[in-house]
Design a protein around this motif. Structure first.
Motif, short mmCIF file in Angstrom:
data_model
loop_
_atom_site.label_atom_id
_atom_site.label_comp_id
_atom_site.label_asym_id
_atom_site.label_seq_id
_atom_site.Cartn_x
_atom_site.Cartn_y
_atom_site.Cartn_z
N GLY A 1 41.66 23.89 43.59
CA GLY A 1 41.91 23.80 45.02
C GLY A 1 40.62 23.70 45.80
N ASP A 2 40.70 24.05 47.07
CA ASP A 2 39.57 23.93 47.98
C ASP A 2 38.93 25.29 48.20
OD1 ASP A 2 38.35 23.85 50.86
OD2 ASP A 2 38.53 21.77 50.19
N ALA A 3 37.60 25.36 48.07
CA ALA A 3 36.90 26.64 48.22
C ALA A 3 37.00 27.15 49.64
CB ALA A 3 35.43 26.48 47.82
N GLY A 4 36.99 26.27 50.62
CA GLY A 4 37.08 26.71 52.01
C GLY A 4 38.39 27.40 52.30
N SER A 5 39.46 26.88 51.75
CA SER A 5 40.77 27.50 51.93
C SER A 5 40.81 28.87 51.25
CB SER A 5 41.86 26.59 51.38
OG SER A 5 43.12 27.20 51.49
N ALA A 6 40.23 28.95 50.05
CA ALA A 6 40.20 30.24 49.34
C ALA A 6 39.41 31.27 50.12
CB ALA A 6 39.60 30.05 47.95
N ALA A 7 38.27 30.87 50.68
CA ALA A 7 37.46 31.81 51.45
C ALA A 7 38.17 32.25 52.72
CB ALA A 7 36.12 31.17 51.79
N TYR B 1 41.58 32.42 53.33
CA TYR B 1 42.82 33.18 53.17
C TYR B 1 42.68 34.41 52.28
CZ TYR B 1 45.28 29.33 55.39
OH TYR B 1 45.71 28.41 56.30
N THR B 2 41.55 34.58 51.63
CA THR B 2 41.39 35.72 50.71
C THR B 2 40.69 36.87 51.42
OG1 THR B 2 41.21 34.20 48.83
CG2 THR B 2 40.49 36.48 48.50
N PHE B 3 41.37 37.99 51.48
CA PHE B 3 40.79 39.22 52.02
C PHE B 3 40.24 40.06 50.86
CE2 PHE B 3 43.56 37.94 55.42
CZ PHE B 3 42.93 38.39 56.58
N HIS B 4 39.12 40.69 51.09
CA HIS B 4 38.46 41.50 50.07
C HIS B 4 38.39 42.94 50.58
CE1 HIS B 4 37.05 37.95 47.77
NE2 HIS B 4 37.06 37.40 48.98
N GLY B 5 38.86 43.87 49.78
CA GLY B 5 38.90 45.26 50.19
C GLY B 5 37.55 45.95 50.04
N THR B 6 37.19 46.73 51.03
CA THR B 6 36.04 47.63 50.95
C THR B 6 36.51 49.03 51.34
OG1 THR B 6 35.28 47.44 53.26
CG2 THR B 6 34.57 45.72 51.72
N TRP B 7 35.84 50.02 50.84
CA TRP B 7 36.28 51.39 51.13
C TRP B 7 35.08 52.33 51.05
CZ3 TRP B 7 37.07 48.58 46.79
CH2 TRP B 7 36.55 49.09 45.60
N ASP B 8 35.23 53.44 51.74
CA ASP B 8 34.22 54.50 51.76
C ASP B 8 34.91 55.80 51.38
OD1 ASP B 8 31.86 55.90 52.20
OD2 ASP B 8 32.30 56.24 54.31
N ARG C 1 26.85 38.53 49.76
CA ARG C 1 27.10 38.02 48.40
C ARG C 1 28.31 37.09 48.38
NH1 ARG C 1 28.65 41.40 44.56
NH2 ARG C 1 29.01 43.26 45.82
N LEU C 2 29.31 37.41 49.19
CA LEU C 2 30.51 36.58 49.25
C LEU C 2 30.18 35.20 49.81
CD1 LEU C 2 33.51 37.05 48.58
CD2 LEU C 2 33.86 37.62 50.97
N ALA D 1 38.58 34.04 40.07
CA ALA D 1 38.45 35.32 39.37
C ALA D 1 37.01 35.82 39.33
CB ALA D 1 38.98 35.19 37.94
N ALA D 2 36.05 34.89 39.47
CA ALA D 2 34.64 35.28 39.39
C ALA D 2 34.06 35.69 40.73
CB ALA D 2 33.83 34.14 38.80
N GLN D 3 34.88 35.77 41.78
CA GLN D 3 34.37 36.15 43.09
C GLN D 3 33.75 37.55 43.05
OE1 GLN D 3 36.87 34.77 46.69
NE2 GLN D 3 38.35 35.10 45.05
N PRO D 4 32.78 37.80 43.93
CA PRO D 4 32.19 39.15 43.99
C PRO D 4 33.25 40.19 44.32
CG PRO D 4 30.86 37.59 45.23
CD PRO D 4 32.13 36.88 44.87
N ARG D 5 33.06 41.37 43.79
CA ARG D 5 33.94 42.50 44.08
C ARG D 5 33.12 43.62 44.71
NH1 ARG D 5 37.09 39.04 43.24
NH2 ARG D 5 38.84 39.00 41.75
#
Length: 452
Positions: free
Chosen positions: A68-74, A76-83, A388-389, A409-413
């Motif tokens: 697919g398209d990387a722009g679309s993935a970036a 629509y994809t939310f990445h969780g962060t927490w403290d 990094r993202l 799957a290889a996106q930063p976590r």
């Protein structure tokens, strides 16, 4: 130790003293329990959202099974962060009561995402949490006042003062023994629930020791002040009123005035204003020539200058270019915002050398990692992950590489660093010096007690 047994027998005869100590023990236990329940709730929230985040990522990943398209993935994809709360957070929740401790971010402009969590009802945060820091700072001095205000005046009123002073071993040692026993019992009522709750929270011994030192220093200050007032020739009611006045001034009036003065001397714009300014810059980019936007972007990212030119119409690399330019446009305001907050924090720490309530709160919040420094550190970790993202997506966007399942799957976590306990040495030193000064005045005053 016969004197200790004797003083203990005299103390337990006072129903008011026993009831006060029992109430303080119950309040301290309730505060520790309330703090541990809030920390457990936050940990459960983080765990529940982490599971939901994995489900969301799995659902998004299926869309790129065939590429697919990387722009679309970036987008629509939310990445969780927490403290996650520190082991000692149950003692002093601090800013965790108002600042977000879980935040989902995308590869879009960062500042708007960082400060969206600041929209909360200020009336709900006004009272704060009922935790150990609240009991120690505001309630413990009241119990010490109740136990020490009539230390001498009660003996004078009953007519026993002259006889007491004439007995061997009386005088200064007598008043110090009685005040010391009462202060030690208040200290025990405060810290026993802490010692009971610390192993279950995983708090380190150094952390518990720092909390005990801060508690002991704060109680020593109020004990010295109470001795200074209680050994005067005034009545019990006059002593109580004088000590209550000191409590109101030192814990309520002066900190409020100092906070207002700091806010006036060091004005800081709200984070919501940064969010609005950044969004305005991003929205305005839609009306600008795309090539002008790209040229401005290439000044800070020259490595992408020689990639394929923009086609006619919409393109993702133009979209993410002006998203980053939106962050860059408010970078000076962000730096000024953080510097203003840190300047207030530095002055608050300095005030802690003069106001014991401010000092002990600063010490507990730093030890619990729930102060402004901890909140800004969480934002820094989000910013580092966000960078990094972006760096991960840019090669796909600017080189127009197809984005597949393995790429998704290889996106930063996000992975928060391990916490390291930091002892608030400066605040503890300030508390210790104030405690020594107040105790010295109180001890000197006990030698001036006269029968008349």
């Amino acid at each position: 130790m016969s004197w200790l047994a004797h003083e203990w027998r005299l103390l337990v005869r006072s129903r008011l003293a026993v009831a006060a100590l029992a109430l303080l023990l119950a309040l301290s236990a309730l505060a520790v329990l309330s703090g541990m329940r809030e920390v457990a709730r936050q940990q459960q929230t983080i765990a529940r959202l982490a599971a939901l985040q994995q489900q969301d990522l799995a659902a998004q990943a299926r869309k790129y099974a065939q590429g697919g398209d990387a722009g679309s993935a970036a987008y629509y994809t939310f990445h969780g962060t927490w403290d996650a709360p520190s082991p000692a957070a149950f003692l002093a929740l601090g800013l965790r009561d108002a600042a977000p401790y879980v935040l989902r971010v995308r590869a879009l402009a960062l500042q708007a995402q960082l400060h969206e969590g600041e929209s909360f009802n200020p009336e709900l945060a006004l009272a704060g949490r009922f935790d150990f820091a609240f009991v120690l700072v505001y309630l413990a001095p009241l119990f010490l006042i109740a136990l020490l205000h009539d230390l001498v005046s009660s003996e004078r009123r009953s007519g026993r003062l002259g006889t007491l002073l004439a007995m061997p071993g009386a005088g200064r040692r007598l008043w110090l023994r009685r005040a010391g026993l009462r202060t030690a019992l208040v200290f025990g009522c405060l810290v026993l629930p802490v010692l009971a709750g610390a192993p279950g929270s995983g708090s380190a011994m150094a952390t518990v020791a720092a909390v005990l030192c801060a508690t002991a220093a704060y109680l020593a200050f109020w004990s010295g002040l109470a001795l200074l007032v209680a050994t005067r020739s005034g009545s019990s009611a006059a002593n109580a009123m004088a000590l209550m006045g000191c409590w109101a001034v030192l814990t309520l009036v002066l900190p409020t005035i100092a906070n207002a003065a700091l806010a006036r001397a060091l004005p800081v714009h709200q984070g919501v204003e940064l969010m609005l300014a950044q969004r305005q810059a991003v929205h305005a980019a839609w009306d600008l020539p795309p090539q002008a936007t790209m040229e401005k972007f290439f000044r800070t990212h020259p490595e992408w200058r020689h990639t394929a030119p923009l086609p006619s119409g919409f393109h993702w690399k133009w979209y993410y270019a002006f998203q980053q330019l939106g962050d860059q446009s408010v970078a000076p305001q962000v730096a000024a915002y953080r510097e203003g907050l840190l300047a207030r924090q530095r002055w608050t720490s300095r005030l802690g050398w003069l106001l014991p309530g401010v000092g002990v709160q600063a010490a507990l919040h730093r030890q619990a990692d729930t102060d402004l420094q901890a909140q800004l550190a969480y934002q820094d970790r989000i910013a580092e992950f966000h960078a990094r993202l972006r760096a991960y997506y840019y090669p796909y966007l600017f080189n127009e590489v197809r984005f597949g399942f393995r790429d998704f799957a290889a996106q930063p976590r996000f992975s928060p660093p391990a916490r390291s306990s930091e002892t608030p040495a400066g605040q503890l030193l300030g508390l210790g010096l104030m405690a020594i000064f107040a105790l010295a005045l109180g001890v000197a005053a006990t030698g001036r007690v006269r029968p008349a």
